[in-house]
Design a protein around this motif. Sequence first.
Motif, mmCIF file in Angstrom:
data_model
loop_
_atom_site.group_PDB
_atom_site.id
_atom_site.type_symbol
_atom_site.label_atom_id
_atom_site.label_comp_id
_atom_site.label_asym_id
_atom_site.label_seq_id
_atom_site.Cartn_x
_atom_site.Cartn_y
_atom_site.Cartn_z
ATOM 1 N N SER A 1 16.781 19.296 -18.046
ATOM 2 C CA SER A 1 17.947 20.154 -17.853
ATOM 3 C C SER A 1 19.137 19.353 -17.343
ATOM 4 C CB SER A 1 17.593 21.265 -16.855
ATOM 5 O OG SER A 1 18.723 22.038 -16.545
ATOM 6 N N ALA A 2 18.896 18.526 -16.329
ATOM 7 C CA ALA A 2 19.984 17.739 -15.736
ATOM 8 C C ALA A 2 20.544 16.752 -16.761
ATOM 9 C CB ALA A 2 19.489 17.008 -14.486
ATOM 10 N N THR A 3 19.662 16.168 -17.578
ATOM 11 C CA THR A 3 20.116 15.221 -18.601
ATOM 12 C C THR A 3 20.996 15.928 -19.618
ATOM 13 O OG1 THR A 3 18.054 13.985 -18.347
ATOM 14 C CG2 THR A 3 19.365 13.504 -20.291
ATOM 15 N N VAL A 4 20.514 17.066 -20.113
ATOM 16 C CA VAL A 4 21.261 17.828 -21.127
ATOM 17 C C VAL A 4 22.619 18.268 -20.593
ATOM 18 C CG1 VAL A 4 21.269 20.115 -22.224
ATOM 19 C CG2 VAL A 4 19.343 18.587 -22.548
ATOM 20 N N SER B 1 20.170 25.576 -30.744
ATOM 21 C CA SER B 1 18.746 25.487 -31.077
ATOM 22 C C SER B 1 18.072 24.333 -30.347
ATOM 23 C CB SER B 1 18.586 25.306 -32.589
ATOM 24 O OG SER B 1 19.156 24.077 -32.972
ATOM 25 N N MET B 2 18.854 23.555 -29.609
ATOM 26 C CA MET B 2 18.295 22.401 -28.912
ATOM 27 C C MET B 2 17.898 22.789 -27.483
ATOM 28 S SD MET B 2 21.272 19.966 -30.400
ATOM 29 C CE MET B 2 21.307 18.852 -29.024
ATOM 30 N N ILE B 3 17.452 21.812 -26.735
ATOM 31 C CA ILE B 3 17.165 22.031 -25.310
ATOM 32 C C ILE B 3 18.475 22.359 -24.606
ATOM 33 C CG2 ILE B 3 16.359 20.953 -23.173
ATOM 34 C CD1 ILE B 3 14.621 19.105 -24.869
ATOM 35 N N CYS C 1 15.804 25.809 -20.030
ATOM 36 C CA CYS C 1 15.005 25.164 -18.978
ATOM 37 C C CYS C 1 14.868 26.107 -17.786
ATOM 38 C CB CYS C 1 15.660 23.850 -18.531
ATOM 39 S SG CYS C 1 15.611 22.557 -19.799
ATOM 40 N N TRP C 2 15.954 26.753 -17.427
ATOM 41 C CA TRP C 2 15.923 27.681 -16.293
ATOM 42 C C TRP C 2 15.005 28.857 -16.597
ATOM 43 C CZ3 TRP C 2 15.927 28.051 -11.490
ATOM 44 C CH2 TRP C 2 16.276 29.205 -10.788
ATOM 45 N N ASN C 3 15.022 29.358 -17.828
ATOM 46 C CA ASN C 3 14.135 30.465 -18.209
ATOM 47 C C ASN C 3 12.668 30.061 -18.124
ATOM 48 O OD1 ASN C 3 16.277 32.174 -18.673
ATOM 49 N ND2 ASN C 3 16.373 31.737 -20.874
ATOM 50 N N ILE C 4 12.364 28.806 -18.480
ATOM 51 C CA ILE C 4 10.984 28.326 -18.380
ATOM 52 C C ILE C 4 10.537 28.371 -16.921
ATOM 53 C CG2 ILE C 4 9.488 26.286 -18.536
ATOM 54 C CD1 ILE C 4 11.106 25.497 -21.038
ATOM 55 N N ILE C 5 11.366 27.837 -16.035
ATOM 56 C CA ILE C 5 10.996 27.761 -14.620
ATOM 57 C C ILE C 5 10.879 29.149 -14.004
ATOM 58 C CG2 ILE C 5 11.883 27.068 -12.344
ATOM 59 C CD1 ILE C 5 12.827 24.473 -13.657
ATOM 60 N N THR C 6 11.805 30.042 -14.313
ATOM 61 C CA THR C 6 11.766 31.370 -13.692
ATOM 62 C C THR C 6 10.662 32.250 -14.269
ATOM 63 O OG1 THR C 6 13.502 32.104 -15.217
ATOM 64 C CG2 THR C 6 14.189 31.446 -13.007
ATOM 65 N N SER C 7 10.045 31.823 -15.365
ATOM 66 C CA SER C 7 8.952 32.625 -15.909
ATOM 67 C C SER C 7 7.682 32.489 -15.060
ATOM 68 C CB SER C 7 8.677 32.221 -17.366
ATOM 69 O OG SER C 7 8.147 30.916 -17.418
ATOM 70 N N PHE C 8 7.642 31.510 -14.160
ATOM 71 C CA PHE C 8 6.466 31.314 -13.313
ATOM 72 C C PHE C 8 6.713 31.859 -11.911
ATOM 73 C CE2 PHE C 8 3.858 28.958 -16.130
ATOM 74 C CZ PHE C 8 4.724 28.259 -16.958
ATOM 75 N N GLU C 9 5.946 32.885 -11.560
ATOM 76 C CA GLU C 9 6.112 33.537 -10.261
ATOM 77 C C GLU C 9 5.908 32.551 -9.111
ATOM 78 O OE1 GLU C 9 5.131 37.414 -10.161
ATOM 79 O OE2 GLU C 9 5.394 37.631 -8.015
ATOM 80 N N GLN C 10 4.940 31.619 -9.297
ATOM 81 C CA GLN C 10 4.614 30.676 -8.210
ATOM 82 C C GLN C 10 5.773 29.733 -7.898
ATOM 83 O OE1 GLN C 10 2.926 31.288 -11.052
ATOM 84 N NE2 GLN C 10 0.915 30.307 -10.995
ATOM 85 N N LEU C 11 6.754 29.645 -8.815
ATOM 86 C CA LEU C 11 7.867 28.731 -8.579
ATOM 87 C C LEU C 11 9.058 29.414 -7.915
ATOM 88 C CD1 LEU C 11 7.869 26.601 -11.842
ATOM 89 C CD2 LEU C 11 6.961 25.993 -9.607
ATOM 90 N N ARG C 12 8.963 30.712 -7.757
ATOM 91 C CA ARG C 12 10.088 31.404 -7.125
ATOM 92 C C ARG C 12 10.056 31.180 -5.628
ATOM 93 N NH1 ARG C 12 9.178 36.834 -10.637
ATOM 94 N NH2 ARG C 12 9.258 35.747 -12.631
ATOM 95 N N GLY C 13 11.163 31.032 -5.019
ATOM 96 C CA GLY C 13 11.213 30.867 -3.575
ATOM 97 C C GLY C 13 10.988 29.431 -3.150
ATOM 98 N N PRO C 14 11.134 29.176 -1.872
ATOM 99 C CA PRO C 14 11.125 27.807 -1.363
ATOM 100 C C PRO C 14 9.749 27.277 -0.963
ATOM 101 C CG PRO C 14 11.826 29.312 0.358
ATOM 102 C CD PRO C 14 11.540 30.158 -0.859
ATOM 103 N N LEU C 15 8.673 28.080 -1.061
ATOM 104 C CA LEU C 15 7.369 27.617 -0.586
ATOM 105 C C LEU C 15 6.461 27.259 -1.770
ATOM 106 C CD1 LEU C 15 6.802 30.276 2.227
ATOM 107 C CD2 LEU C 15 7.699 27.953 2.444
ATOM 108 N N PRO C 16 5.551 26.286 -1.641
ATOM 109 C CA PRO C 16 5.404 25.401 -0.478
ATOM 110 C C PRO C 16 6.573 24.422 -0.364
ATOM 111 C CG PRO C 16 3.990 24.660 -2.253
ATOM 112 C CD PRO C 16 4.600 25.939 -2.716
ATOM 113 N N MET D 1 18.076 21.564 -10.875
ATOM 114 C CA MET D 1 18.477 22.820 -11.521
ATOM 115 C C MET D 1 19.802 23.325 -10.954
ATOM 116 S SD MET D 1 16.422 23.123 -13.899
ATOM 117 C CE MET D 1 17.368 24.496 -14.565
ATOM 118 N N ALA D 2 20.039 23.114 -9.661
ATOM 119 C CA ALA D 2 21.331 23.509 -9.081
ATOM 120 C C ALA D 2 22.448 22.691 -9.723
ATOM 121 C CB ALA D 2 21.327 23.294 -7.563
ATOM 122 N N ALA D 3 22.226 21.377 -9.837
ATOM 123 C CA ALA D 3 23.251 20.493 -10.398
ATOM 124 C C ALA D 3 23.514 20.833 -11.860
ATOM 125 C CB ALA D 3 22.826 19.033 -10.255
#
Lengths: 151, 137
Positions: free
Chosen positions: B24-27, B39-41, B46-61, B73-75
């Motif tokens: 994501s940062a490279t693109v 149609s490319m990356i 990339c953000w949709n991929i990450i947010t599709s996983f519940e375990q990745l939401r929030g700051p823990l661990p 992802m912020a950058a």
Amino acid sequence: MVPWFDVMNPEPLHPHCLTDSDLDEITPGQELWHGNTTSYVPGLIALANLFLLWYKSQQGNCSDLHHLRHYMDLASASLDNLPPFLRWRGGLSRPANSNFGTEVQMVNLYITQIHIRSFLMDQMHDVATRANDLATISSLRSSRQILVDDM
Amino acid sequence: MRRFNDRSAETDLDFDALVVSVCSATVSTLRRTAPSYASMITVEKCWNIITSFEQLRGPLPPTLTRCQWKYNMAASTVQERGLDDEVPQILMGEAGVIVSRLIHYNLSSLSLRDQELSKRLFWLLFAGQWSLNVPPS
């Protein structure tokens, strides 16, 4: 972001100027890049010091022209002691240990310093306007022109 | 890269997110001139991929890896969505708290490499968050 460190003494939190090769073992056949031989940490520390200067300026009395002028002067001098590969040099020759990455850092530092000076100048202008301080408003006009020329 | 190529390594959702965030940062730094860009990356994909996983939401661990992908992802999302969007601001805030706590409470338990990377990330986040505060001249 509230800094969890002593803003008057940030050095213990500075990373060391290490390259990727210093930090990690190189495996045989690994593809190397310029980060293996060049550390971009000096540029990062210089940038962090700029933002720290701006942070400190905002912790003091921003209705006090003397306080703002003090930090304007600090900001104006903030790039004076950079190493040659990070120093804005206009059309002068490129130092031996500079590359595209350090050139990007050099520009980033220069532009960030200009933004910080501009922001402090705006704050000074607001304070001087409220106090009807025509002399300060007039001197800020010429300072603003110098800033535009620098840009 | 060594870990990326190591097929025997355990799967770790945070590491997977880190790989996605590097893409994501490279693109986000590339110029968009190709008509087939959509149609490319993209950063949004990339953000949709990450947010599709519940375990990745929030700051823990609160690990360095989680901090790293949040920063990436912020950058990248700030390029797409602008300085005023909540996504990069929240990501930057979470990453800032994680790395501050890591350095303040756990630094000596990290490897030298992770100690150095944590300190670098701390200052990148400090600069990043104050960049969000500097109004346009």
